[in-house]
Scaffold this motif. Structure first.
Motif, PDB file in Angstrom:
ATOM      1  N   ARG A  80     -98.642  50.208  90.673  1.00 36.42           N
ATOM      2  CA  ARG A  80     -98.804  49.504  89.515  1.00 36.42           C
ATOM      3  C   ARG A  80     -99.656  50.353  88.396  1.00 36.42           C
ATOM      4  O   ARG A  80    -100.925  50.661  88.748  1.00 36.42           O
ATOM      5  N   GLU A  81     -98.942  50.918  87.291  1.00 35.29           N
ATOM      6  CA  GLU A  81     -99.446  51.758  86.633  1.00 35.29           C
ATOM      7  C   GLU A  81    -100.290  50.862  85.319  1.00 35.29           C
ATOM      8  O   GLU A  81     -99.912  50.972  84.268  1.00 35.29           O
ATOM      9  N   VAL A  82    -101.533  50.246  85.630  1.00 35.64           N
ATOM     10  CA  VAL A  82    -102.102  49.083  84.763  1.00 35.64           C
ATOM     11  C   VAL A  82    -103.513  49.722  84.227  1.00 35.64           C
ATOM     12  O   VAL A  82    -103.921  49.238  83.213  1.00 35.64           O
ATOM     13  N   LEU A  83    -103.937  50.910  84.864  1.00 31.45           N
ATOM     14  CA  LEU A  83    -105.170  51.637  84.207  1.00 31.45           C
ATOM     15  C   LEU A  83    -104.684  52.227  82.940  1.00 31.45           C
ATOM     16  O   LEU A  83    -103.535  52.753  82.866  1.00 31.45           O
ATOM     17  N   LEU A  84    -105.709  52.328  82.141  1.00 28.73           N
ATOM     18  CA  LEU A  84    -105.438  52.801  80.894  1.00 28.73           C
ATOM     19  C   LEU A  84    -105.042  54.260  80.566  1.00 28.73           C
ATOM     20  O   LEU A  84    -105.569  55.126  81.494  1.00 28.73           O
ATOM     21  N   PRO A  85    -104.207  54.942  79.791  1.00 24.48           N
ATOM     22  CA  PRO A  85    -103.772  55.999  79.580  1.00 24.48           C
ATOM     23  C   PRO A  85    -105.133  57.032  79.345  1.00 24.48           C
ATOM     24  O   PRO A  85    -106.099  56.765  78.387  1.00 24.48           O
ATOM     25  N   ARG A  86    -105.173  58.214  79.682  1.00 28.07           N
ATOM     26  CA  ARG A  86    -106.286  59.128  79.220  1.00 28.07           C
ATOM     27  C   ARG A  86    -106.276  59.232  77.868  1.00 28.07           C
ATOM     28  O   ARG A  86    -105.362  59.500  77.064  1.00 28.07           O
ATOM     29  N   ASP A 103    -113.141  52.197  77.961  1.00 29.51           N
ATOM     30  CA  ASP A 103    -112.092  51.911  78.647  1.00 29.51           C
ATOM     31  C   ASP A 103    -112.401  51.537  80.180  1.00 29.51           C
ATOM     32  O   ASP A 103    -111.948  50.749  81.070  1.00 29.51           O
ATOM     33  N   VAL A 104    -113.686  52.060  80.888  1.00 27.26           N
ATOM     34  CA  VAL A 104    -113.981  51.881  81.843  1.00 27.26           C
ATOM     35  C   VAL A 104    -114.412  50.357  82.256  1.00 27.26           C
ATOM     36  O   VAL A 104    -114.231  49.934  83.087  1.00 27.26           O
ATOM     37  N   ILE A 105    -114.944  49.800  81.286  1.00 29.74           N
ATOM     38  CA  ILE A 105    -115.715  48.398  81.199  1.00 29.74           C
ATOM     39  C   ILE A 105    -114.262  47.466  81.008  1.00 29.74           C
ATOM     40  O   ILE A 105    -114.167  46.693  82.112  1.00 29.74           O
ATOM     41  N   ARG A 106    -113.100  47.788  80.371  1.00 30.02           N
ATOM     42  CA  ARG A 106    -111.992  47.074  80.427  1.00 30.02           C
ATOM     43  C   ARG A 106    -111.332  47.408  82.001  1.00 30.02           C
ATOM     44  O   ARG A 106    -110.618  46.431  82.381  1.00 30.02           O
ATOM     45  N   GLU A 107    -111.111  48.630  82.315  1.00 27.57           N
ATOM     46  CA  GLU A 107    -110.601  48.577  83.505  1.00 27.57           C
ATOM     47  C   GLU A 107    -111.166  47.843  84.711  1.00 27.57           C
ATOM     48  O   GLU A 107    -110.634  47.444  85.868  1.00 27.57           O
ATOM     49  N   ARG A 108    -112.638  47.849  84.978  1.00 31.08           N
ATOM     50  CA  ARG A 108    -113.366  47.347  85.784  1.00 31.08           C
ATOM     51  C   ARG A 108    -112.891  45.805  85.717  1.00 31.08           C
ATOM     52  O   ARG A 108    -112.785  45.294  86.959  1.00 31.08           O
ATOM     53  N   ARG A 109    -112.772  45.138  84.623  1.00 33.58           N
ATOM     54  CA  ARG A 109    -112.397  43.758  84.406  1.00 33.58           C
ATOM     55  C   ARG A 109    -110.925  43.527  85.137  1.00 33.58           C
ATOM     56  O   ARG A 109    -110.696  42.513  85.769  1.00 33.58           O
ATOM     57  N   LEU A 110    -110.007  44.567  84.788  1.00 31.67           N
ATOM     58  CA  LEU A 110    -108.555  44.583  85.229  1.00 31.67           C
ATOM     59  C   LEU A 110    -108.651  44.587  86.790  1.00 31.67           C
ATOM     60  O   LEU A 110    -107.908  43.874  87.375  1.00 31.67           O
ATOM     61  N   ILE A 111    -109.320  45.461  87.398  1.00 22.27           N
ATOM     62  CA  ILE A 111    -109.328  45.613  88.698  1.00 22.27           C
ATOM     63  C   ILE A 111    -109.967  44.409  89.456  1.00 22.27           C
ATOM     64  O   ILE A 111    -109.327  43.877  90.524  1.00 22.27           O
ATOM     65  N   SER A 127    -109.396  39.658  92.670  1.00 23.56           N
ATOM     66  CA  SER A 127    -109.704  37.919  92.810  1.00 23.56           C
ATOM     67  C   SER A 127    -108.176  37.347  93.250  1.00 23.56           C
ATOM     68  O   SER A 127    -108.283  36.546  94.116  1.00 23.56           O
ATOM     69  N   ARG A 128    -107.151  37.693  92.626  1.00 22.34           N
ATOM     70  CA  ARG A 128    -105.887  37.301  92.944  1.00 22.34           C
ATOM     71  C   ARG A 128    -105.491  37.555  94.339  1.00 22.34           C
ATOM     72  O   ARG A 128    -104.894  36.758  94.783  1.00 22.34           O
ATOM     73  N   LEU A 129    -105.751  38.723  94.846  1.00 20.31           N
ATOM     74  CA  LEU A 129    -105.348  39.067  96.238  1.00 20.31           C
ATOM     75  C   LEU A 129    -106.263  38.146  97.185  1.00 20.31           C
ATOM     76  O   LEU A 129    -105.776  37.693  98.179  1.00 20.31           O
ATOM     77  N   GLU A 130    -107.599  38.156  96.754  1.00 17.79           N
ATOM     78  CA  GLU A 130    -108.307  37.335  97.821  1.00 17.79           C
ATOM     79  C   GLU A 130    -107.921  35.819  98.023  1.00 17.79           C
ATOM     80  O   GLU A 130    -108.143  35.460  99.133  1.00 17.79           O
ATOM     81  N   SER A 131    -107.238  35.377  96.717  1.00 13.47           N
ATOM     82  CA  SER A 131    -107.001  33.911  96.951  1.00 13.47           C
ATOM     83  C   SER A 131    -105.956  33.683  97.870  1.00 13.47           C
ATOM     84  O   SER A 131    -105.419  32.625  98.175  1.00 13.47           O
ATOM     85  N   ARG A 132    -105.102  34.896  98.295  1.00  7.35           N
ATOM     86  CA  ARG A 132    -103.843  34.656  98.943  1.00  7.35           C
ATOM     87  C   ARG A 132    -104.151  35.155 100.423  1.00  7.35           C
ATOM     88  O   ARG A 132    -102.748  35.043 100.968  1.00  7.35           O
ATOM     89  N   GLY A 133    -105.017  35.765 100.874  1.00  6.00           N
ATOM     90  CA  GLY A 133    -105.127  36.193 102.172  1.00  6.00           C
ATOM     91  C   GLY A 133    -106.069  37.350 102.290  1.00  6.00           C
ATOM     92  O   GLY A 133    -106.882  37.613 101.487  1.00  6.00           O
ATOM     93  N   GLY A 134    -106.134  37.974 103.520  1.00 11.47           N
ATOM     94  CA  GLY A 134    -107.032  38.949 103.863  1.00 11.47           C
ATOM     95  C   GLY A 134    -106.947  40.146 102.757  1.00 11.47           C
ATOM     96  O   GLY A 134    -105.772  40.574 102.540  1.00 11.47           O
ATOM     97  N   GLU A 152    -110.412  55.343  95.891  1.00  8.64           N
ATOM     98  CA  GLU A 152    -110.364  56.769  95.827  1.00  8.64           C
ATOM     99  C   GLU A 152    -111.288  57.432  94.927  1.00  8.64           C
ATOM    100  O   GLU A 152    -111.409  58.775  94.975  1.00  8.64           O
ATOM    101  N   SER A 153    -112.023  56.772  94.091  1.00  6.96           N
ATOM    102  CA  SER A 153    -112.944  57.396  93.146  1.00  6.96           C
ATOM    103  C   SER A 153    -113.961  56.199  92.913  1.00  6.96           C
ATOM    104  O   SER A 153    -113.653  54.670  92.951  1.00  6.96           O
ATOM    105  N   THR A 154    -115.121  56.576  92.739  1.00 12.17           N
ATOM    106  CA  THR A 154    -116.260  55.622  92.595  1.00 12.17           C
ATOM    107  C   THR A 154    -116.732  55.258  91.197  1.00 12.17           C
ATOM    108  O   THR A 154    -117.666  54.971  90.750  1.00 12.17           O
ATOM    109  N   LYS A 155    -115.782  55.776  90.108  1.00  6.27           N
ATOM    110  CA  LYS A 155    -116.269  55.622  88.836  1.00  6.27           C
ATOM    111  C   LYS A 155    -116.445  54.235  88.178  1.00  6.27           C
ATOM    112  O   LYS A 155    -117.044  53.918  87.335  1.00  6.27           O
ATOM    113  N   TYR A 156    -115.815  53.386  88.971  1.00 10.40           N
ATOM    114  CA  TYR A 156    -116.028  51.838  88.523  1.00 10.40           C
ATOM    115  C   TYR A 156    -117.076  51.149  89.340  1.00 10.40           C
ATOM    116  O   TYR A 156    -117.331  49.928  89.165  1.00 10.40           O
ATOM    117  N   GLY A 157    -117.772  51.999  90.242  1.00 13.78           N
ATOM    118  CA  GLY A 157    -118.545  51.304  91.070  1.00 13.78           C
ATOM    119  C   GLY A 157    -117.987  50.584  92.180  1.00 13.78           C
ATOM    120  O   GLY A 157    -116.781  50.467  92.438  1.00 13.78           O
TER     121      GLY A 157
END
Length: 396
Positions: free
Chosen positions: A95-101, A116-124, A129-136, A142-147
């Motif tokens: 899923r190529e959902v993170l913002l272009p460089r 962009d990092v703030i927006r991407e944190r919300r998107l991630i 949250s969506r996947l947590e609601s549906r199972g394990g 691969e990077s800790t730039k978002y914390g």
């Protein structure tokens, strides 16, 4: 007016059935939820090209193939699909959902990147949250730039630390590199598991005060490749061109022995590339400063008679070394603990002291006959089981 009782009874039954159906439909999961796997792996990889996205693809494919998870999704930037085209498309969802460089001026770009990092944190976070609601769920960063965000108690956060000891020397790390390094340490303390390549990195990360550190191997390329490249007569330094890689050492040694040497990769920082141009004459050593797509990268590596890894300092494991061993190439490398550990019992590697031009020159001289007559063995597929073992170690 007389009403047919049979019509009334039939209509009542039909209405009751319709009401039950509506209620069931309201509470029943939709088709996507019904088919959602029991355990999902979400990999966050903001680098859409090169070794990091390939690493994410290898781990995702292996996790599903080994049965460690039921399915995998990788979040990255536009272009990631091209970088991972060699893997089975059913192995993971890209899923190529993170913002272009950003490509604006330096100051403007820094401000926009922060936004962009703030927006991407919300998107991630919304994907988590969506996947947590549906199972394990397991989230691999691969990077800790978002914390590392707070997640549900049943969700695992795994941080892969690729460079526990930064590439840059301690006295020449820029503000941006220092900030990222501090962020990586902070994020590591919040994770459930830290993964690294090699024992030296495990020791370094253990000093950060983390809960669980696991060292895993770095296998080669698991994609099936059938191309057999034409042989080259030039020794090769390939990959990102950084000061810690000691490229100037290889240039000096090659010039002193008339060894043909090709240096291919994108310089980081660009000033290091300019310095290499300044010390390189017009003949003997070829500088090709550009990013290589995976197919050309592998082709150049497999065709070279000698792979040169003249690191000045390095504590991680090398993707170039992994592939060079996979392609059965002759290798000369700096005698560093991390590279010795990674090479293991590989028979076609020679080690020289880091930064030692005469020692590297002697190896160049000894290997010139071999270099002129080297066969090309072509590509050898790294056993997928090697990556499967890494996935099982991390995700089961």
């Amino acid at each position: 007016m007389v009403i047919d009782q049979r019509f009334v009874n039939h209509h009542a039954v039909e209405s009751a059935a319709s009401g039950v159906a509506d209620a069931a439909a309201e509470h029943a999961p939709d088709a996507e939820e019904r088919t959602m796997p029991e355990h999902h792996l979400l990999i966050v990889c903001p680098t859409e090209y090169g070794g990091q996205i390939e690493h994410a693809a290898e781990l995702g494919a292996a996790a599903v193939r080994s049965g460690s998870v039921d399915a995998c999704t990788i979040l990255s930037r536009p272009g990631a699909s091209m970088s991972t085209a060699g893997w089975d498309p059913s192995a993971f969802e890209m899923r190529e959902v993170l913002l272009p460089r950003r490509s604006s001026s330096r100051v403007t770009r820094a401000v926009l990147q922060l936004m962009d990092v703030i927006r991407e944190r919300r998107l991630i976070r919304s994907h988590i949250s969506r996947l947590e609601s549906r199972g394990g769920l397991t989230v691999l960063w691969e990077s800790t730039k978002y914390g590392v965000p707070t997640v549900a108690p049943t969700t695992r956060n795994i941080v892969f630390v690729h460079n526990a000891l930064p590439h840059g020397f301690s006295d020449d790390m820029g503000l941006r590199d220092r900030w990222h390094f501090r962020m990586e340490k902070r994020s590591a303390r919040r994770a459930d598991l830290i993964a690294v390549h090699g024992g030296e990195q495990r020791s370094a990360v253990a000093d950060w005060g983390v809960r669980d550190v696991r060292a895993v191997a770095l296998p080669g390329d698991s994609r099936p490749v059938v191309e057999h490249p034409n042989a080259s007569d030039s020794a090769l330094c390939i990959g990102e061109v950084r000061p810690n890689k000691g490229i100037e050492i290889a240039i000096e040694a090659a010039l002193s022995t008339a060894t043909r040497l090709s240096i291919i990769g994108s310089p980081e920082p660009s000033s290091y590339g300019e310095e290499l141009k300044r010390i390189t004459p017009a003949t003997g050593v070829t500088l090709d400063f550009r990013y290589l797509e995976a197919d050309e990268f592998n082709g150049r590596l497999a065709a070279a008679p000698l792979i040169v890894l003249p690191y000045v300092h390095f504590a991680a494991q090398s993707g170039v070394l992994a592939k060079a061993m996979q392609f059965d190439r002759e290798i000369v490398a700096s005698d560093l603990p991390a590279l010795r550990e990674q090479a293991g019992e590989y028979p076609r590697i020679r080690f020289v002291p880091p930064g030692d031009v005469p020692s590297l020159a002697r190896v160049f001289s000894e290997l010139q006959t071999y270099a002129r007559n080297s066969d090309v063995t072509g590509f050898k597929q790294s056993a997928p089981a090697q990556w499967d073992a890494v996935a099982i170690s991390l995700f089961e």
